[in-house]
Design a protein around this motif. Structure first.
Motif, PDB file in Angstrom:
ATOM      1  N   ALA A 250     -28.316   8.071  -8.731  1.00  0.00           N
ATOM      2  CA  ALA A 250     -28.861   9.422  -8.863  1.00  0.00           C
ATOM      3  C   ALA A 250     -28.240  10.373  -7.834  1.00  0.00           C
ATOM      4  O   ALA A 250     -28.190  11.582  -8.063  1.00  0.00           O
ATOM      5  N   LEU A 251     -27.767   9.831  -6.736  1.00  0.00           N
ATOM      6  CA  LEU A 251     -27.142  10.683  -5.712  1.00  0.00           C
ATOM      7  C   LEU A 251     -25.673  10.968  -6.015  1.00  0.00           C
ATOM      8  O   LEU A 251     -25.140  12.003  -5.586  1.00  0.00           O
ATOM      9  N   VAL A 252     -25.022  10.051  -6.717  1.00  0.00           N
ATOM     10  CA  VAL A 252     -23.609  10.261  -7.047  1.00  0.00           C
ATOM     11  C   VAL A 252     -23.475  11.450  -8.005  1.00  0.00           C
ATOM     12  O   VAL A 252     -22.514  12.216  -7.924  1.00  0.00           O
ATOM     13  N   VAL A 253     -24.477  11.628  -8.874  1.00  0.00           N
ATOM     14  CA  VAL A 253     -24.392  12.693  -9.889  1.00  0.00           C
ATOM     15  C   VAL A 253     -24.267  14.088  -9.251  1.00  0.00           C
ATOM     16  O   VAL A 253     -23.325  14.822  -9.563  1.00  0.00           O
ATOM     17  N   PRO A 254     -25.169  14.497  -8.337  1.00  0.00           N
ATOM     18  CA  PRO A 254     -24.966  15.825  -7.716  1.00  0.00           C
ATOM     19  C   PRO A 254     -23.680  15.923  -6.919  1.00  0.00           C
ATOM     20  O   PRO A 254     -23.054  16.991  -6.875  1.00  0.00           O
ATOM     21  N   GLN A 255     -23.284  14.810  -6.309  1.00  0.00           N
ATOM     22  CA  GLN A 255     -22.027  14.797  -5.555  1.00  0.00           C
ATOM     23  C   GLN A 255     -20.865  15.116  -6.506  1.00  0.00           C
ATOM     24  O   GLN A 255     -20.005  15.944  -6.203  1.00  0.00           O
ATOM     25  N   ALA A 256     -20.876  14.463  -7.670  1.00  0.00           N
ATOM     26  CA  ALA A 256     -19.819  14.683  -8.661  1.00  0.00           C
ATOM     27  C   ALA A 256     -19.911  16.108  -9.208  1.00  0.00           C
ATOM     28  O   ALA A 256     -18.905  16.810  -9.313  1.00  0.00           O
ATOM     29  N   TRP A 257     -21.123  16.535  -9.523  1.00  0.00           N
ATOM     30  CA  TRP A 257     -21.343  17.883 -10.067  1.00  0.00           C
ATOM     31  C   TRP A 257     -20.759  18.942  -9.138  1.00  0.00           C
ATOM     32  O   TRP A 257     -20.189  19.936  -9.564  1.00  0.00           O
ATOM     33  N   MET A 258     -20.888  18.670  -7.858  1.00  0.00           N
ATOM     34  CA  MET A 258     -20.429  19.645  -6.878  1.00  0.00           C
ATOM     35  C   MET A 258     -18.895  19.653  -6.757  1.00  0.00           C
ATOM     36  O   MET A 258     -18.294  20.703  -6.592  1.00  0.00           O
ATOM     37  N   TYR A 259     -18.271  18.468  -6.837  1.00  0.00           N
ATOM     38  CA  TYR A 259     -16.849  18.386  -6.512  1.00  0.00           C
ATOM     39  C   TYR A 259     -15.905  18.396  -7.713  1.00  0.00           C
ATOM     40  O   TYR A 259     -14.701  18.588  -7.529  1.00  0.00           O
ATOM     41  N   ILE A 260     -16.423  18.162  -8.895  1.00  0.00           N
ATOM     42  CA  ILE A 260     -15.531  18.117 -10.063  1.00  0.00           C
ATOM     43  C   ILE A 260     -14.718  19.414 -10.176  1.00  0.00           C
ATOM     44  O   ILE A 260     -13.507  19.385 -10.382  1.00  0.00           O
ATOM     45  N   GLY A 261     -15.368  20.540  -9.991  1.00  0.00           N
ATOM     46  CA  GLY A 261     -14.692  21.836 -10.116  1.00  0.00           C
ATOM     47  C   GLY A 261     -13.549  21.988  -9.122  1.00  0.00           C
ATOM     48  O   GLY A 261     -12.473  22.498  -9.473  1.00  0.00           O
ATOM     49  N   PHE A 262     -13.763  21.511  -7.913  1.00  0.00           N
ATOM     50  CA  PHE A 262     -12.731  21.636  -6.877  1.00  0.00           C
ATOM     51  C   PHE A 262     -11.477  20.843  -7.268  1.00  0.00           C
ATOM     52  O   PHE A 262     -10.359  21.352  -7.237  1.00  0.00           O
ATOM     53  N   TYR A 263     -11.682  19.570  -7.657  1.00  0.00           N
ATOM     54  CA  TYR A 263     -10.530  18.734  -8.004  1.00  0.00           C
ATOM     55  C   TYR A 263      -9.899  19.186  -9.321  1.00  0.00           C
ATOM     56  O   TYR A 263      -8.685  19.047  -9.511  1.00  0.00           O
ATOM     57  N   MET A 264     -10.737  19.726 -10.185  1.00  0.00           N
ATOM     58  CA  MET A 264     -10.202  20.246 -11.437  1.00  0.00           C
ATOM     59  C   MET A 264      -9.186  21.360 -11.138  1.00  0.00           C
ATOM     60  O   MET A 264      -8.084  21.373 -11.687  1.00  0.00           O
ATOM     61  N   LEU A 265      -9.556  22.247 -10.226  1.00  0.00           N
ATOM     62  CA  LEU A 265      -8.642  23.339  -9.883  1.00  0.00           C
ATOM     63  C   LEU A 265      -7.394  22.816  -9.168  1.00  0.00           C
ATOM     64  O   LEU A 265      -6.282  23.301  -9.392  1.00  0.00           O
ATOM     65  N   LEU A 266      -7.602  21.811  -8.323  1.00  0.00           N
ATOM     66  CA  LEU A 266      -6.471  21.212  -7.590  1.00  0.00           C
ATOM     67  C   LEU A 266      -5.453  20.643  -8.583  1.00  0.00           C
ATOM     68  O   LEU A 266      -4.249  20.909  -8.487  1.00  0.00           O
ATOM     69  N   PHE A 267      -5.960  19.868  -9.538  1.00  0.00           N
ATOM     70  CA  PHE A 267      -5.070  19.256 -10.534  1.00  0.00           C
ATOM     71  C   PHE A 267      -4.487  20.328 -11.452  1.00  0.00           C
ATOM     72  O   PHE A 267      -3.320  20.273 -11.820  1.00  0.00           O
ATOM     73  N   PHE A 268      -5.311  21.277 -11.799  1.00  0.00           N
ATOM     74  CA  PHE A 268      -4.873  22.336 -12.701  1.00  0.00           C
ATOM     75  C   PHE A 268      -3.712  23.124 -12.067  1.00  0.00           C
ATOM     76  O   PHE A 268      -2.708  23.412 -12.724  1.00  0.00           O
ATOM     77  N   ALA A 269      -3.851  23.425 -10.785  1.00  0.00           N
ATOM     78  CA  ALA A 269      -2.791  24.175 -10.088  1.00  0.00           C
ATOM     79  C   ALA A 269      -1.503  23.375 -10.085  1.00  0.00           C
ATOM     80  O   ALA A 269      -0.410  23.923 -10.303  1.00  0.00           O
TER      81      ALA A 269
END
Lengths: 296, 442
Positions: A161-180
């Motif tokens: 249950a704790l991994v979910v908010p952690q992922a929710w928070m960071y997915i966007g950051f890594y998405m932009l990193l990979f996207f760039a």
């Protein structure tokens, strides 16, 4: 020659203030941590008693340390898998499909990353709330009532249950990193691959991933650091390491020893142990993910 | 004749001045003196203000540097290490090791203060404050810490809700069990008991320890504080644990409580998803603004008596005040304490901030909201007693293990027997660790 020396001195002079600040506020406390870990120290006065490696001996016999290490590794393993897969998926879709609303999606996915982790923790605490949380309400509505749990109060579900908010928070950051990184891949490569009959999956594994591999390696190191040091706030706000230490982390345990038990010597020993783990895992990650760099 | 009148007038002025000084005990303070105060601010607000105002009135020459801070202990620690501590401070007992600070020589001995009188009074501070509360703060027979606020732990309930269903406030354990069964029957959506599972010590302090006291009296509480060998596997402790196990097995606890913070559990109680809240006398203030119309908050004595007519027990906690050993102005810090313990200030801080100074007749003469008074009034009944638990501060890691085990007991991971054995093992670890200073409650 003389001119070159002058140029180097100029650079050195410009770097010096930053270097001094870095040395005083980063390197010195860092080295001091190793030193303090050899002492018994309450952190209330300058009285420190040298005890050699006794703090480390205690650390290796402390069952909570192993529990906390296991929980940090849980964050590392599952956090990495979830964040990596989702961020890679979203960044690939965004880079390849060229949606009209891409700007909007980028903001939506990145938004959680702009929130304070305290806010993220509180939002998810509400979502998981056993009485009025939206998760259990939706599950009940969907006829999944028998699977309802006290997500943060059950030792078997709390870490997940704790991994979910952690992922929710960071997915966007890594998405932009990979996207760039993906933005730099020449379009011709994909067009040639298409002509050769490669589908999207094949293009992902044969073009995208190899060409953004260096960015991914950096991301892997970030995953390691995040799993060990950036999880503190989330756990501190949401569970305080409970129930009954089921979500205890090395950092929350370090904090407890320092500020609740006034055992700064032992707390710094935990800090040194944390450093060693981070160093070893980061080294392994970088070593085993080393691959040929493609230039394009 | 004129000369005589002048001389008489001068004597008169001198006499009046001295008499005034004698009454307040005020000392002359030279200009330029500073009193450095650090105070934790919590649910009870800036409650030192009345004492500070009085201090400024008595010592206009002294500059008061006052810092209220919710994390005062984080400010205090580096100031203690650097040798520049505040003169007087009050910080969180849970996150600042007061007894460690005593061992490090960082706190001033206050034996002399205990022999002084509060401003305008003839009784000494030592005689005015509750002796059982103050004795627990001693270290090696000396006072280093004084208490400025006392809270009582217990069960809270809504009188209106109880009246609606015709539920009666229980006194004994049997009556409590009957009430819980009745609640389950009358209102299946209302859990009998809730507490913040994230902080299991709420249950420990508000209910479990009262059970221990009901089975073993004040002696059992002393044994617990003193970590007496064999105590944790003895009848009072085991039987108290069996009661928690009974509550768990019979579904008396709120189902999701293990994940709840203190405010969340309080909201469950306020929203009538639980009938009784294990908390204490501070909740009325803490949740100010959230009490719905018609909610009649009241405290009950933990219903742990074996039979009617037995003594009742409530656990008391208090916040700690100390004067730094390196204080630059200890004299003025002492004066502030003398003001704080004076009757007008005691009454004002109770009325304006519901802050209860632990004097012998604790609620006497206080103008308190009825919700708060209902807790302290329970102690006016001759058979009821408060007890204190300094072991939490003396042996903080042991206390943390205690709370982890309570949590495991409530969750059903262990039974009462395993709980008691694990507690005895944890106590034994403290007993045999020579690096931990041992304290005793007499």
């Amino acid at each position: 020659m003389k001119r070159e020396r002058g140029y180097k001195s100029f650079i050195a002079v410009n770097l010096l203030p930053t270097l001094i600040l870095y040395a005083v506020f980063y390197i010195y406390p860092f080295l001091k941590t190793f030193y303090v870990s050899l002492f018994s120290w309450r952190g209330l006065s300058k009285n420190m008693k040298f005890i050699g490696f006794a703090n480390f001996a205690k650390l290796f016999k402390d069952p909570i340390i192993w529990k906390a290490t296991k929980n940090n590794l849980f964050f590392l393993f599952w956090g990495t898998i979830v964040i990596f897969l989702f961020s890679l998926f979203f960044s690939t879709v965004m880079a390849r499909k060229k949606f009209k609303e891409m700007g909007f999606y980028r903001i939506v996915f990145f938004f959680p990353n702009m929130l304070s982790i305290i806010v993220v923790g509180l939002i998810w605490k509400f979502i998981y709330n056993p009485s009025f949380g939206i998760l259990n309400t939706v599950m009940e509505f969907l006829g999944l009532g028998k699977y309802i749990k006290v997500w943060l109060g059950d030792p078997s579900t709390v870490m997940g249950a704790l991994v979910v908010p952690q992922a929710w928070m960071y997915i966007g950051f890594y998405m932009l990193l990979f996207f760039a990184a993906m933005q730099n891949i020449p379009e011709e490569l994909y067009e040639s691959a298409k002509l050769d009959g490669a589908g999207e999956i094949r293009q992902l594994f044969s073009i995208t991933i190899p060409l953004i591999w260096e960015t991914m390696r950096t991301a892997f190191v970030f995953f390691v650091i995040n799993a060990f040091s950036k999880t503190f706030n989330l756990v501190f706000v949401v569970t305080r390491g409970g129930p009954s230490r089921s979500s205890e982390l090395l950092t929350t345990y370090l904090y407890q020893n320092a500020f609740q038990f006034s055992d700064f010597g032992y707390a710094t020993a935990i800090g040194v142990y944390l450093f060693v783990i981070l160093f070893v895992i980061s080294f392994i990650v970088l070593k085993f993910t080393k691959a040929e760099t493609y230039e394009y | 004749m004129k000369k005589t009148r002048v001389i008489v007038s001068i004597f008169l002025v001198l006499f009046v001045s001295l008499a005034t000084l004698g009454a307040t005990g005020a000392k002359e303070a030279p200009k330029g003196e500073v009193l450095d105060i650090l105070w934790r601010i919590g649910g009870q607000g800036e409650y030192m203000n009345p004492a500070i105002e009085k201090f400024k009135e008595m010592y206009p020459n002294v500059e008061v540097k006052l810092e209220y801070n919710p994390k005062a202990e984080d400010v205090l620690r580096p100031r203690l290490i650097s040798g520049n501590p505040p003169d007087i401070f009050q910080v969180n007992v849970g996150t600042f090791d007061f007894f460690g600070a005593i061992e490090e020589g960082k706190l001033r001995v206050l034996d002399d203060v205990m022999k002084m009188t509060p401003v305008g009074e003839s009784i000494t501070i030592g005689d005015k404050l509750q002796s059982n509360v103050m004795d627990a703060l001693k270290s090696d027979g000396h006072y280093y810490i004084v208490s400025d606020n006392l809270n009582l732990s217990g069960l809270l309930y809504d009188k209106a809700l109880f009246a609606k269903y015709g539920w009666k406030v229980p006194e004994t354990w049997d009556q409590f069990v009957a009430l819980c069964e009745q609640i389950k029957k009358d209102a299946p959506n209302i859990a009998p008991v809730v507490f913040p599972g994230m902080y299991p010590y709420y249950l420990t302090n508000a209910f479990f320890l009262s059970n221990v006291a009901s089975f073993g009296g004040q002696q059992a509480i002393k044994d617990l504080n003193n970590l007496t060998p064999g105590f944790f596997t003895s009848a009072p402790f085991v039987k108290a644990a069996e009661r928690i196990q009974y509550m768990r097995d019979h579904g008396y606890f709120h189902k999701g409580l293990i994940a709840l913070s203190h405010t969340e559990s309080q909201m469950e109680f306020i929203n009538h998803r639980a009938a009784m809240l294990a908390a204490g006398s501070w909740v009325f203030n803490e949740m100010a603004g959230n009490w719905p119309p018609g909610f009649e908050l009241a405290s009950m004595l933990p219903p742990t008596k074996i039979k009617a007519g037995d003594p009742g027990y409530m656990r008391a906690s208090n916040s700690y005040v100390a004067i730094s050993a390196d204080a630059k102005n200890p004299e003025m810090a002492i004066e502030l304490l003398r003001i704080l313990y004076s009757e007008p200030i005691r009454k004002q801080v109770a009325k304006d901030y519901t802050m209860i100074i632990p004097v012998e007749s604790i609620s006497e003469g206080l103008d308190l909201p009825k919700e708060v008074l209902s807790a302290f009034a329970l102690l006016d009944e001759p058979l009821n007693e408060l007890f204190i638990t300094p072991y939490e501060v003396w042996y903080n890691p042991f206390n943390t293990t205690f709370q982890d085990l309570i949590s495991s007991l409530v969750m059903g991971n262990i039974d009462a027997k395993k709980f008691s054995e694990s507690m005895e093992a944890a106590a034994e670890q403290v007993r045999k660790d020579s690096s931990i200073k041992k304290y005793k409650l007499y």
